[in-house]
Design a protein around this motif. Structure first.
Motif, PDB file in Angstrom:
ATOM      1  N   MET A   1       0.842  -1.184   0.000  1.00  0.00           N
ATOM      2  CA  MET A   1       0.000   0.000   0.000  1.00  0.00           C
ATOM      3  C   MET A   1       0.884   1.241   0.000  1.00  0.00           C
ATOM      4  SD  MET A   1      -3.256   0.094   2.542  1.00  0.00           S
ATOM      5  CE  MET A   1      -4.392  -1.248   2.387  1.00  0.00           C
ATOM      6  N   SER A   2       0.438   2.252  -0.684  1.00  0.00           N
ATOM      7  CA  SER A   2       1.177   3.505  -0.696  1.00  0.00           C
ATOM      8  C   SER A   2       0.880   4.295   0.580  1.00  0.00           C
ATOM      9  CB  SER A   2       0.777   4.342  -1.911  1.00  0.00           C
ATOM     10  OG  SER A   2      -0.545   4.838  -1.745  1.00  0.00           O
ATOM     11  N   VAL A   3       1.687   5.302   0.834  1.00  0.00           N
ATOM     12  CA  VAL A   3       1.460   6.157   2.002  1.00  0.00           C
ATOM     13  C   VAL A   3       0.083   6.812   1.924  1.00  0.00           C
ATOM     14  CG1 VAL A   3       2.247   8.239   3.198  1.00  0.00           C
ATOM     15  CG2 VAL A   3       3.920   6.559   2.404  1.00  0.00           C
ATOM     16  N   ALA A   4      -0.289   7.282   0.747  1.00  0.00           N
ATOM     17  CA  ALA A   4      -1.602   7.923   0.582  1.00  0.00           C
ATOM     18  C   ALA A   4      -2.732   6.948   0.898  1.00  0.00           C
ATOM     19  CB  ALA A   4      -1.747   8.471  -0.830  1.00  0.00           C
ATOM     20  N   GLU A   5      -2.599   5.702   0.433  1.00  0.00           N
ATOM     21  CA  GLU A   5      -3.637   4.694   0.705  1.00  0.00           C
ATOM     22  C   GLU A   5      -3.691   4.359   2.185  1.00  0.00           C
ATOM     23  OE1 GLU A   5      -3.780   2.024  -3.338  1.00  0.00           O
ATOM     24  OE2 GLU A   5      -1.991   1.849  -2.075  1.00  0.00           O
ATOM     25  N   LEU A   6      -2.533   4.274   2.816  1.00  0.00           N
ATOM     26  CA  LEU A   6      -2.493   3.983   4.251  1.00  0.00           C
ATOM     27  C   LEU A   6      -3.151   5.102   5.052  1.00  0.00           C
ATOM     28  CD1 LEU A   6       1.105   2.535   4.511  1.00  0.00           C
ATOM     29  CD2 LEU A   6      -1.023   1.271   4.863  1.00  0.00           C
ATOM     30  N   LYS A   7      -2.862   6.343   4.697  1.00  0.00           N
ATOM     31  CA  LYS A   7      -3.483   7.476   5.389  1.00  0.00           C
ATOM     32  C   LYS A   7      -4.997   7.470   5.208  1.00  0.00           C
ATOM     33  CE  LYS A   7       0.380  10.721   5.315  1.00  0.00           C
ATOM     34  NZ  LYS A   7       0.842  12.041   4.840  1.00  0.00           N
ATOM     35  N   LYS A   8      -5.440   7.182   3.997  1.00  0.00           N
ATOM     36  CA  LYS A   8      -6.877   7.139   3.723  1.00  0.00           C
ATOM     37  C   LYS A   8      -7.542   6.048   4.563  1.00  0.00           C
ATOM     38  CE  LYS A   8     -10.233   6.460   0.034  1.00  0.00           C
ATOM     39  NZ  LYS A   8     -10.456   6.147  -1.378  1.00  0.00           N
ATOM     40  N   THR A   9      -6.921   4.880   4.597  1.00  0.00           N
ATOM     41  CA  THR A   9      -7.465   3.772   5.386  1.00  0.00           C
ATOM     42  C   THR A   9      -7.502   4.124   6.864  1.00  0.00           C
ATOM     43  OG1 THR A   9      -6.658   2.158   3.784  1.00  0.00           O
ATOM     44  CG2 THR A   9      -7.142   1.336   5.989  1.00  0.00           C
ATOM     45  N   LEU A  10      -6.425   4.726   7.365  1.00  0.00           N
ATOM     46  CA  LEU A  10      -6.379   5.121   8.771  1.00  0.00           C
ATOM     47  C   LEU A  10      -7.473   6.126   9.094  1.00  0.00           C
ATOM     48  CD1 LEU A  10      -5.011   4.957  11.525  1.00  0.00           C
ATOM     49  CD2 LEU A  10      -3.431   6.732  10.737  1.00  0.00           C
ATOM     50  N   LYS A  11      -7.641   7.125   8.244  1.00  0.00           N
ATOM     51  CA  LYS A  11      -8.687   8.132   8.463  1.00  0.00           C
ATOM     52  C   LYS A  11     -10.079   7.494   8.477  1.00  0.00           C
ATOM     53  CE  LYS A  11      -5.980  11.858   6.466  1.00  0.00           C
ATOM     54  NZ  LYS A  11      -5.753  12.707   5.314  1.00  0.00           N
ATOM     55  N   GLN A  12     -10.302   6.539   7.575  1.00  0.00           N
ATOM     56  CA  GLN A  12     -11.598   5.862   7.527  1.00  0.00           C
ATOM     57  C   GLN A  12     -11.835   5.075   8.818  1.00  0.00           C
ATOM     58  OE1 GLN A  12     -11.029   3.629   3.905  1.00  0.00           O
ATOM     59  NE2 GLN A  12     -12.080   5.174   2.661  1.00  0.00           N
ATOM     60  N   LYS A  13     -10.796   4.390   9.282  1.00  0.00           N
ATOM     61  CA  LYS A  13     -10.919   3.604  10.524  1.00  0.00           C
ATOM     62  C   LYS A  13     -11.195   4.519  11.711  1.00  0.00           C
ATOM     63  CE  LYS A  13      -9.765  -0.493   8.852  1.00  0.00           C
ATOM     64  NZ  LYS A  13     -10.615  -1.654   8.883  1.00  0.00           N
ATOM     65  N   VAL A  14     -10.458   5.627  11.803  1.00  0.00           N
ATOM     66  CA  VAL A  14     -10.643   6.561  12.914  1.00  0.00           C
ATOM     67  C   VAL A  14     -12.052   7.137  12.890  1.00  0.00           C
ATOM     68  CG1 VAL A  14      -9.903   8.798  13.846  1.00  0.00           C
ATOM     69  CG2 VAL A  14      -8.196   7.095  13.181  1.00  0.00           C
ATOM     70  N   ASP A  15     -12.565   7.447  11.722  1.00  0.00           N
ATOM     71  CA  ASP A  15     -13.921   7.986  11.613  1.00  0.00           C
ATOM     72  C   ASP A  15     -14.977   7.023  12.152  1.00  0.00           C
ATOM     73  OD1 ASP A  15     -13.096  10.398  10.567  1.00  0.00           O
ATOM     74  OD2 ASP A  15     -13.467   9.820   8.486  1.00  0.00           O
ATOM     75  N   LEU A  16     -14.680   5.734  12.166  1.00  0.00           N
ATOM     76  CA  LEU A  16     -15.630   4.738  12.650  1.00  0.00           C
ATOM     77  C   LEU A  16     -15.601   4.574  14.168  1.00  0.00           C
ATOM     78  CD1 LEU A  16     -15.129   1.965   9.938  1.00  0.00           C
ATOM     79  CD2 LEU A  16     -17.036   3.569  10.147  1.00  0.00           C
ATOM     80  N   ILE A  17     -14.564   5.076  14.815  1.00  0.00           N
ATOM     81  CA  ILE A  17     -14.413   4.906  16.261  1.00  0.00           C
ATOM     82  C   ILE A  17     -15.245   5.958  16.980  1.00  0.00           C
ATOM     83  CG2 ILE A  17     -12.800   4.943  18.201  1.00  0.00           C
ATOM     84  CD1 ILE A  17     -10.615   4.086  16.183  1.00  0.00           C
ATOM     85  N   SER A  18     -16.117   5.503  17.852  1.00  0.00           N
ATOM     86  CA  SER A  18     -16.931   6.429  18.634  1.00  0.00           C
ATOM     87  C   SER A  18     -16.562   6.378  20.114  1.00  0.00           C
ATOM     88  CB  SER A  18     -18.415   6.120  18.452  1.00  0.00           C
ATOM     89  OG  SER A  18     -18.694   4.809  18.867  1.00  0.00           O
ATOM     90  N   ASP A  19     -15.623   5.510  20.466  1.00  0.00           N
ATOM     91  CA  ASP A  19     -15.199   5.366  21.852  1.00  0.00           C
ATOM     92  C   ASP A  19     -14.176   6.454  22.195  1.00  0.00           C
ATOM     93  OD1 ASP A  19     -13.038   4.099  23.818  1.00  0.00           O
ATOM     94  OD2 ASP A  19     -15.011   3.262  24.260  1.00  0.00           O
ATOM     95  N   GLU A  20     -14.536   7.316  23.133  1.00  0.00           N
ATOM     96  CA  GLU A  20     -13.682   8.449  23.485  1.00  0.00           C
ATOM     97  C   GLU A  20     -12.319   8.004  24.011  1.00  0.00           C
ATOM     98  OE1 GLU A  20     -13.756  12.310  26.483  1.00  0.00           O
ATOM     99  OE2 GLU A  20     -15.588  11.190  26.132  1.00  0.00           O
ATOM    100  N   VAL A  21     -12.296   6.977  24.827  1.00  0.00           N
ATOM    101  CA  VAL A  21     -11.036   6.501  25.395  1.00  0.00           C
ATOM    102  C   VAL A  21     -10.107   6.004  24.292  1.00  0.00           C
ATOM    103  CG1 VAL A  21      -9.976   4.774  26.902  1.00  0.00           C
ATOM    104  CG2 VAL A  21     -12.060   5.954  27.630  1.00  0.00           C
ATOM    105  N   MET A  22     -10.640   5.254  23.359  1.00  0.00           N
ATOM    106  CA  MET A  22      -9.818   4.749  22.264  1.00  0.00           C
ATOM    107  C   MET A  22      -9.252   5.901  21.447  1.00  0.00           C
ATOM    108  SD  MET A  22      -8.385   2.307  20.646  1.00  0.00           S
ATOM    109  CE  MET A  22      -9.118   0.909  21.457  1.00  0.00           C
ATOM    110  N   LEU A  23     -10.058   6.911  21.201  1.00  0.00           N
ATOM    111  CA  LEU A  23      -9.587   8.067  20.447  1.00  0.00           C
ATOM    112  C   LEU A  23      -8.494   8.819  21.206  1.00  0.00           C
ATOM    113  CD1 LEU A  23     -12.983   9.317  19.019  1.00  0.00           C
ATOM    114  CD2 LEU A  23     -11.099   8.303  17.723  1.00  0.00           C
TER     115      LEU A  23
END
Length: 74
Positions: A1-23
């Motif tokens: 995966m490229s850096v751009a793809e990794l960043k996109k995937t990470l951002k998508q995963k973070v957007d799904l997290i609703s747990d304040e402690v995890m964030l």
């Protein structure tokens, strides 16, 4: 995966997290990376534990209040 793809995937995963402690934990980890070039090196055992902890965090009975965690560290 490229850096751009990794960043996109990470951002998508973070957007799904609703747990304040995890964030907050993720923010603390990211804040430890000073200029974006540092690499967090984890052993396979550490990675397994991290993913296990993440999965377990969805069960609220496993969660500890973030302020209590910070108090225990200081």
């Amino acid at each position: 995966m490229s850096v751009a793809e990794l960043k996109k995937t990470l951002k998508q995963k973070v957007d799904l997290i609703s747990d304040e402690v995890m964030l907050e934990i993720l923010i603390d980890i990211v804040n430890q990376v000073d200029d974006g070039t540092s690499v967090i090196q984890l052993t396979e055992e550490q990675k397994d534990q991290l993913f296990k902890s993440y999965d377990e965090s969805f069960d609220e009975s496993n969660l500890i209040d973030w302020s209590d965690v910070k108090k225990s560290i200081i």
